[in-house]
Design a protein around this motif. Structure first.
Motif, PDB file in Angstrom:
ATOM      1  N   UNK A 221      15.493 -30.905 -48.235  1.00  0.00           N
ATOM      2  CA  UNK A 221      16.652 -31.680 -48.630  1.00  0.00           C
ATOM      3  C   UNK A 221      17.172 -31.086 -49.942  1.00  0.00           C
ATOM      4  N   UNK A 222      18.152 -30.206 -49.821  1.00  0.00           N
ATOM      5  CA  UNK A 222      18.662 -29.478 -50.976  1.00  0.00           C
ATOM      6  C   UNK A 222      19.820 -30.185 -51.662  1.00  0.00           C
ATOM      7  N   UNK A 223      20.627 -30.914 -50.896  1.00  0.00           N
ATOM      8  CA  UNK A 223      21.892 -31.423 -51.422  1.00  0.00           C
ATOM      9  C   UNK A 223      21.927 -32.946 -51.362  1.00  0.00           C
ATOM     10  N   UNK A 224      22.305 -33.552 -52.476  1.00  0.00           N
ATOM     11  CA  UNK A 224      22.470 -34.999 -52.534  1.00  0.00           C
ATOM     12  C   UNK A 224      23.433 -35.344 -53.671  1.00  0.00           C
ATOM     13  N   UNK A 225      23.991 -36.545 -53.582  1.00  0.00           N
ATOM     14  CA  UNK A 225      24.956 -37.004 -54.591  1.00  0.00           C
ATOM     15  C   UNK A 225      24.793 -38.499 -54.780  1.00  0.00           C
ATOM     16  N   UNK A 226      24.978 -38.949 -56.017  1.00  0.00           N
ATOM     17  CA  UNK A 226      24.863 -40.372 -56.364  1.00  0.00           C
ATOM     18  C   UNK A 226      26.258 -40.937 -56.556  1.00  0.00           C
ATOM     19  N   UNK A 227      26.481 -42.117 -55.982  1.00  0.00           N
ATOM     20  CA  UNK A 227      27.768 -42.788 -56.133  1.00  0.00           C
ATOM     21  C   UNK A 227      28.058 -43.017 -57.612  1.00  0.00           C
ATOM     22  N   UNK A 228      29.287 -42.799 -58.082  1.00  0.00           N
ATOM     23  CA  UNK A 228      29.562 -42.873 -59.528  1.00  0.00           C
ATOM     24  C   UNK A 228      29.440 -44.254 -60.136  1.00  0.00           C
ATOM     25  N   UNK A 229      29.545 -45.314 -59.353  1.00  0.00           N
ATOM     26  CA  UNK A 229      29.528 -46.656 -59.932  1.00  0.00           C
ATOM     27  C   UNK A 229      28.473 -47.570 -59.331  1.00  0.00           C
ATOM     28  N   UNK A 230      27.855 -47.189 -58.233  1.00  0.00           N
ATOM     29  CA  UNK A 230      26.896 -48.043 -57.549  1.00  0.00           C
ATOM     30  C   UNK A 230      25.612 -47.284 -57.277  1.00  0.00           C
ATOM     31  N   UNK A 231      24.575 -48.028 -56.951  1.00  0.00           N
ATOM     32  CA  UNK A 231      23.307 -47.416 -56.575  1.00  0.00           C
ATOM     33  C   UNK A 231      23.348 -47.077 -55.092  1.00  0.00           C
ATOM     34  N   UNK A 232      23.996 -45.979 -54.817  1.00  0.00           N
ATOM     35  CA  UNK A 232      24.142 -45.484 -53.454  1.00  0.00           C
ATOM     36  C   UNK A 232      24.010 -43.969 -53.487  1.00  0.00           C
ATOM     37  N   UNK A 233      23.220 -43.437 -52.571  1.00  0.00           N
ATOM     38  CA  UNK A 233      22.950 -42.001 -52.536  1.00  0.00           C
ATOM     39  C   UNK A 233      23.322 -41.452 -51.173  1.00  0.00           C
TER      40      UNK A 233
END
Length: 528
Positions: free
Chosen positions: A503-515
């Motif tokens: 799992x190389x790529x991931x992103x975190x939502x800018x305002x919420x706890x969501x990935x």
């Protein structure tokens, strides 16, 4: 991670998050494998993920050069502010996204001068500032950067909008009053109906008419679909600019400036500054290429603009260092304003020391005070006001240290894992092998360490949170080391690790706890 917070105040630690599965796009069926080469499905492997600044849109890029856009739907279906909804008796639904549109960003090319094939794979995607209801983003492969404009469905007055006339099959053109029963003839009420050209039915010449009587027993009625044309508009992406012929080496990073007008692109040896409106000219601001290439000791691995200071950017190197530069100092920023590096003790050096120290990704925290870096073994959090060493170190692959020789042989040691921070700066996340990703709490005194699997049941291989150990403080800010499982041959969950599923790529939502994270060609989304 606010500088005004009192360090060591562990009584106000946020509780560990309870992560839950939200959505998956492009999930593989049981037994289906995505091959690295020779199979068409390999082009579907996701190679880049990015949320926009609002968090209402998500973009992914793949090895086939395609960019897919998703838009959030749950926020559009609710009225009122999110904070107001949280105070009601109705539970707030988890974030939901839907497919919006996709487009072919890059095509495979061939450099005839260098006899070099240029892959279409998307290396990075970065959202730009929105304007007039349109979305803008940058995408790049190894050599070419493109600036895209994607229009909202409601933006019908823009000159770039493309209205697609969609033909739909509606009702079947049968009239129940004229349909045939078991051999019954048509209704006689249509005996005087006019023909299309204004004439009347002609029964004398035995031509068929609207009240034509069928023979006993009847015949199957002829039913034709009625096709109607709707004037619905569909989101369309237009390439506004193409930035090319500026990099001799593979582009590894692009980053938008907070001024909304410029961006940088970085390859192994140079960083260039571009204006979004000018595609045929760029300015070289960092050049680490030596006069003699034999003297080359390190390369640039990642570069990122400061989120609020348009004159500040950071770039990392293959030696594990991060340099902060100020564009106001000089046109060519050969000298850095600050250098961040974690010094190794001489006794701990080995053949793999420099390889595993290479930083694969850096990210600024939202407020810009902290930098998160990812090397092969660890996540490190740096305070830009303290260049003596990292604030915290989070062990991700310590259990792989006895297997570095095997990982070197199969090239897995060169895998480039990305990292991300939560919008509130309280947690960080990064990927690992066996389609796992790990979330760490960064608050002083926090021991939060969560390992999740990219599947519909992310907690199924969860284990006990490892203990946290500290080392002596070098400043007023505590420096901590958090270690994972260290048993040989198993991953952070105590399972046999699989270096082919990463799992190389991931992103975190800018305002919420969501990935959002990518496991091969599948996009998984989780919330807490």
């Amino acid at each position: 991670m606010n500088g005004a917070d009192e360090v060591g105040a562990s009584s106000d630690l946020p509780p560990p998050l309870d992560w839950r599965f939200s959505q998956v796009f492009g999930e593989r069926s049981a037994g289906e494998e995505v091959q690295e080469a020779g199979v068409s499905s390999a082009v579907d492997i996701i190679s880049a993920i990015e949320f926009d600044k609002s968090g209402d849109h998500l973009a992914t890029g793949d090895r086939g050069g395609r960019v897919v856009l998703f838009e959030r739907t749950d926020s559009k279906n609710t009225s009122g502010a999110r904070r107001d909804l949280e105070g009601t008796d109705y539970p707030l639904r988890h974030p939901e996204f839907r497919y919006k549109t996709e487009f072919q960003s890059h095509e495979p090319e061939f450099d005839y001068l260098k006899s070099l094939e240029i892959e279409e794979k998307i290396n990075k995607i970065r959202w730009s500032q929105t304007a007039n209801g349109a979305l803008f983003l940058l995408s790049t492969n190894d050599k070419t950067i493109k600036f895209w404009k994607s229009l909202e469905q409601s933006d019908q007055m823009d000159r770039y909008v493309q209205e697609k006339k969609i033909k739909k099959i509606c009702d079947i053109n049968t009239d129940s009053s004229r349909s045939l029963g078991n051999g019954s003839g048509a209704s006689s009420s249509n005996s005087n109906s006019c023909l299309t050209n204004g004439g009347f039915p002609d029964k004398v010449n035995n031509y068929p008419s609207n009240d034509y009587s069928f023979p006993p027993g009847g015949i199957p009625s002829l039913q034709l679909p009625a096709v109607t044309t709707s004037h619905e508009t569909s989101p369309v992406a237009r390439c506004r600019r193409v930035y090319t012929h500026a990099h001799d080496y593979h582009i590894n990073s692009i980053s938008n400036n907070s001024d909304g007008e410029t961006f940088i692109s970085a390859d192994d040896l140079r960083i260039n500054l571009w204006n979004l409106e000018i595609s045929n000219q760029s300015f070289n601001i960092v050049d680490v290429k030596p006069a003699n290439m034999e003297d080359l000791t390190e390369v640039i691995t990642s570069a990122e603009f400061h989120p609020t200071h348009c004159n500040t950017l950071a770039y990392s190197s293959s030696k594990g260092s991060i340099r902060l530069i100020d564009l106001r100092q000089s046109a060519l920023c050969d000298s850095h304003s600050k250098l961040f590096e974690d010094t190794e003790t001489p006794t701990s050096r080995s053949f793999f020391t420099e390889i595993i120290a290479s930083i694969s990704d850096i990210k600024f925290a939202k407020e810009g005070r902290y930098i998160l870096s990812r090397d092969y073994m660890t996540l490190k959090l740096w305070d830009i006001n303290m260049d003596s060493g990292p604030v915290s170190t989070f062990q991700v692959h310590e259990y792989l240290r006895p297997k570095l020789c095997d990982l070197y042989e199969n090239d897995s040691i060169f895998d480039k894992f990305e990292c991300c921070l939560s919008g509130d700066g309280l947690r960080v996340a990064t990927g690992s092998y066996s389609n796992l990703f790990r979330v760490f709490g960064v608050s002083p005194g926090s021991t939060e360490t969560t390992t999740l699997e990219a599947s519909k049941n992310p907690m199924r291989r969860q284990v006990t949170t490892p203990a946290r150990t500290s080392r002596p403080s070098l400043s007023s800010i505590t420096r901590a080391v958090r270690r994972g499982a260290e048993s040989s041959g198993v991953d952070g969950n105590g399972n046999s690790f699989d270096h082919t599923t990463k799992l190389l790529h991931l992103a975190w939502h800018p305002t919420e706890n969501s990935i959002a994270c990518a496991a091969a060609n599948s996009l998984y989304m989780y919330y807490a």
